[in-house]
Design an enzyme around this catalytic site. Sequence first.
Site, PDB file in Angstrom:
ATOM      1  N   SER A  57       0.937  -1.322  -0.091  1.00  0.00           N
ATOM      2  CA  SER A  57      -0.120   0.064   0.006  1.00  0.00           C
ATOM      3  C   SER A  57       0.937   1.061  -0.086  1.00  0.00           C
ATOM      4  O   SER A  57       0.136   2.514  -0.100  1.00  0.00           O
ATOM      5  CB  SER A  57      -0.973  -0.044   1.135  1.00  0.00           C
ATOM      6  OG  SER A  57      -0.204  -0.060   2.277  1.00  0.00           O
TER       7      SER A  57
ATOM      8  N   ASP B 200       4.138   4.099  -1.028  1.00  0.00           N
ATOM      9  CA  ASP B 200       4.610   4.967  -1.879  1.00  0.00           C
ATOM     10  C   ASP B 200       5.609   4.217  -3.022  1.00  0.00           C
ATOM     11  O   ASP B 200       5.322   4.037  -4.196  1.00  0.00           O
ATOM     12  CB  ASP B 200       4.949   6.333  -1.624  1.00  0.00           C
ATOM     13  CG  ASP B 200       4.385   7.414  -1.660  1.00  0.00           C
ATOM     14  OD1 ASP B 200       3.124   7.043  -1.914  1.00  0.00           O
ATOM     15  OD2 ASP B 200       4.655   8.353  -1.530  1.00  0.00           O
TER      16      ASP B 200
ATOM     17  N   LYS C 137      17.319  -0.445   0.707  1.00  0.00           N
ATOM     18  CA  LYS C 137      18.311   0.558   1.663  1.00  0.00           C
ATOM     19  C   LYS C 137      17.110   1.629   2.332  1.00  0.00           C
ATOM     20  O   LYS C 137      16.171   1.939   1.892  1.00  0.00           O
ATOM     21  CB  LYS C 137      19.332   1.484   0.838  1.00  0.00           C
ATOM     22  CG  LYS C 137      18.683   2.507  -0.012  1.00  0.00           C
ATOM     23  CD  LYS C 137      19.892   2.852  -0.926  1.00  0.00           C
ATOM     24  CE  LYS C 137      20.151   4.267  -0.147  1.00  0.00           C
ATOM     25  NZ  LYS C 137      20.948   5.282  -0.769  1.00  0.00           N
TER      26      LYS C 137
ATOM     27  N   TYR D 267      21.208   2.089  -8.048  1.00  0.00           N
ATOM     28  CA  TYR D 267      22.083   2.792  -8.899  1.00  0.00           C
ATOM     29  C   TYR D 267      22.971   1.733  -9.505  1.00  0.00           C
ATOM     30  O   TYR D 267      23.635   1.971 -10.661  1.00  0.00           O
ATOM     31  CB  TYR D 267      23.040   3.587  -8.265  1.00  0.00           C
ATOM     32  CG  TYR D 267      23.657   4.729  -9.022  1.00  0.00           C
ATOM     33  CD1 TYR D 267      22.454   5.644  -9.598  1.00  0.00           C
ATOM     34  CD2 TYR D 267      24.725   4.733  -9.664  1.00  0.00           C
ATOM     35  CE1 TYR D 267      23.113   6.511 -10.670  1.00  0.00           C
ATOM     36  CE2 TYR D 267      25.124   5.591 -10.505  1.00  0.00           C
ATOM     37  CZ  TYR D 267      24.194   6.644 -11.045  1.00  0.00           C
ATOM     38  OH  TYR D 267      24.944   7.442 -11.816  1.00  0.00           O
TER      39      TYR D 267
ATOM     40  N   ASP E 212      22.786   8.908   2.230  1.00  0.00           N
ATOM     41  CA  ASP E 212      21.726   8.595   1.221  1.00  0.00           C
ATOM     42  C   ASP E 212      22.422   8.255  -0.140  1.00  0.00           C
ATOM     43  O   ASP E 212      21.962   7.465  -0.705  1.00  0.00           O
ATOM     44  CB  ASP E 212      20.918   9.881   0.904  1.00  0.00           C
ATOM     45  CG  ASP E 212      19.711   9.893   0.051  1.00  0.00           C
ATOM     46  OD1 ASP E 212      19.145   8.701   0.193  1.00  0.00           O
ATOM     47  OD2 ASP E 212      19.631  10.468  -0.510  1.00  0.00           O
TER      48      ASP E 212
ATOM     49  N   HIS F 249      26.007   4.676  -3.075  1.00  0.00           N
ATOM     50  CA  HIS F 249      26.206   4.731  -4.640  1.00  0.00           C
ATOM     51  C   HIS F 249      27.647   5.020  -4.852  1.00  0.00           C
ATOM     52  O   HIS F 249      28.320   4.408  -5.537  1.00  0.00           O
ATOM     53  CB  HIS F 249      25.278   5.964  -5.234  1.00  0.00           C
ATOM     54  CG  HIS F 249      23.912   5.721  -4.978  1.00  0.00           C
ATOM     55  ND1 HIS F 249      23.102   4.623  -5.063  1.00  0.00           N
ATOM     56  CD2 HIS F 249      22.690   6.664  -4.935  1.00  0.00           C
ATOM     57  CE1 HIS F 249      21.938   4.738  -4.770  1.00  0.00           C
ATOM     58  NE2 HIS F 249      21.499   5.995  -4.596  1.00  0.00           N
TER      59      HIS F 249
END
Length: 513
Positions: free
Chosen positions: A40, A42, A171, A202, A258, A263
């Site tokens: 449910s 995002d 993550k 990524y 982040d 990445h």
Amino acid sequence: MAEQVTLSRTQVCGILREELYQNDAFHQADTHIFIIMGASGDLAKKKIYPTIWWLFRDGLLPKETFIVGYARSQLTVDDIQKQSEPFFKATPEERPKLEEFFTRNSYVVGQYDDPASYKHLNSYINALHQGMQANHLFYLALPPTVYEAVTKNIQETCMSQTGFNRIIVEKPFGRDLQSSNQLSNHISSLFREDQIYRIDHYLDKEMVQNLMVLRFANRIFGPIWNGDNIVCVILTFKEPFGTEGRGGYFDEFGIIRDVMQSHLLQMLCLVAMEKPATTDSDDVRNEKVKVLKCISEVETDNVILGQYVGNPNGEGEAANGYLDDPTVPRGSTTATFAAAVLYVKNERWDGVPFILRCGKALNERKAEVRLQFRDIPGDIFHQKCKRNELVIRMQPNEAVYTTMMTKKPGMFFNPEESELDLTYGNKYKNVKLPGAYERLILDVFCGCQMHFVRTDELREGWRIFTPLLHKIEREKPQPFPYVYGSRGPTEADELMRRVGFQYKGTYKGTHKH
């Protein structure tokens, strides 16, 4: 000039299907149950359901694939369709296929910490394949706070007894070394390493993969890919937008967690690692871990932190700074920009700075690796020669090119900078390959873990950055301000120059961003 190849999406998908069906690891005839935990939310609505649809549309999933959504919300498949379909980008011609896709979808309501809910889920899954052999793939589109309860219940109740089981984990994989180890130890106590897929969106960019081929399939690069010839390596990840009202979530983690620790560190490994024995997943990941073990904890003196402020000449979002986001805590010192210098202490890279820089609300969208080569010894051209560079750009437009010196037309020896274009996009014109999410989901179906983060990789990455992160949280240093839409704080440019990078802002090549 290479002959241009134009392939339609149908042709590309046909080639991919042929590759998949010839792969023994792609169990085309088996029943597969793809369970979306957190259906449910995002992430499921905007990324996972659209990705599964695209793969289904293009015939890239095993024929007997069923999708089961699981969440606490009282929803139906019709509700899921209404929420997610706007992100499918389906054409009117694809409506019949879309309806067929949703006949393979179902939805189960349950709690994340209730064993009885998982018994109900397991009964439902078993009814789908009616006792026949089936493979279970669980995508945890959930906050990390519920990972332990969810994985424990899956392992105890919902595992396939006749096929394989795979767990996809999103993550962040913890906040620091301690929390990451705690989560890893818990998951590793329940599942084997070959069942765990820690997804970094990524890592499956086409150009990231191409970096390995560029390095290890071309003899020309082997002798020069070292500190004797390369003066510095710059790994860049720039976003032209700010938090846009979602700063509350970002503020908990910051740009280092982040982007940089995930990445950019993965990109560094692909640049710096030695040639693996084979292209098998674990051979590649073994070499990446060796690189990480050669990197010491990042030093505070080699780090610049920044936070964007509103552009006085900007309009809309650009006029707002990070602290103007109503979801960001007042007076937050969370960095939206970071530059850090790491050193790989081995024979190949001793003394070469690896400069990692990333940020939000910058002047462009760009992700690239830039290798800057040393100055020409015994220069006979009166210091008119610029340093050669090899650039591998992942976004926005994938490109590989090197900057070189050639003679300017005229009577005398006047060198000027030009490009040697190695971009495969010039050969494969308008060829649309599956995106990163699609490739990663296909990798899970195939059992290919090369582009997923292994436990020891994760541990070494957190080891490098945890002391810095703890110091930042403890001391709360004030980040340097930079204007929305700029290159970032000027202090970052000074750091790069200090460790040996030469900025060549005068050269305007053919590769526009």
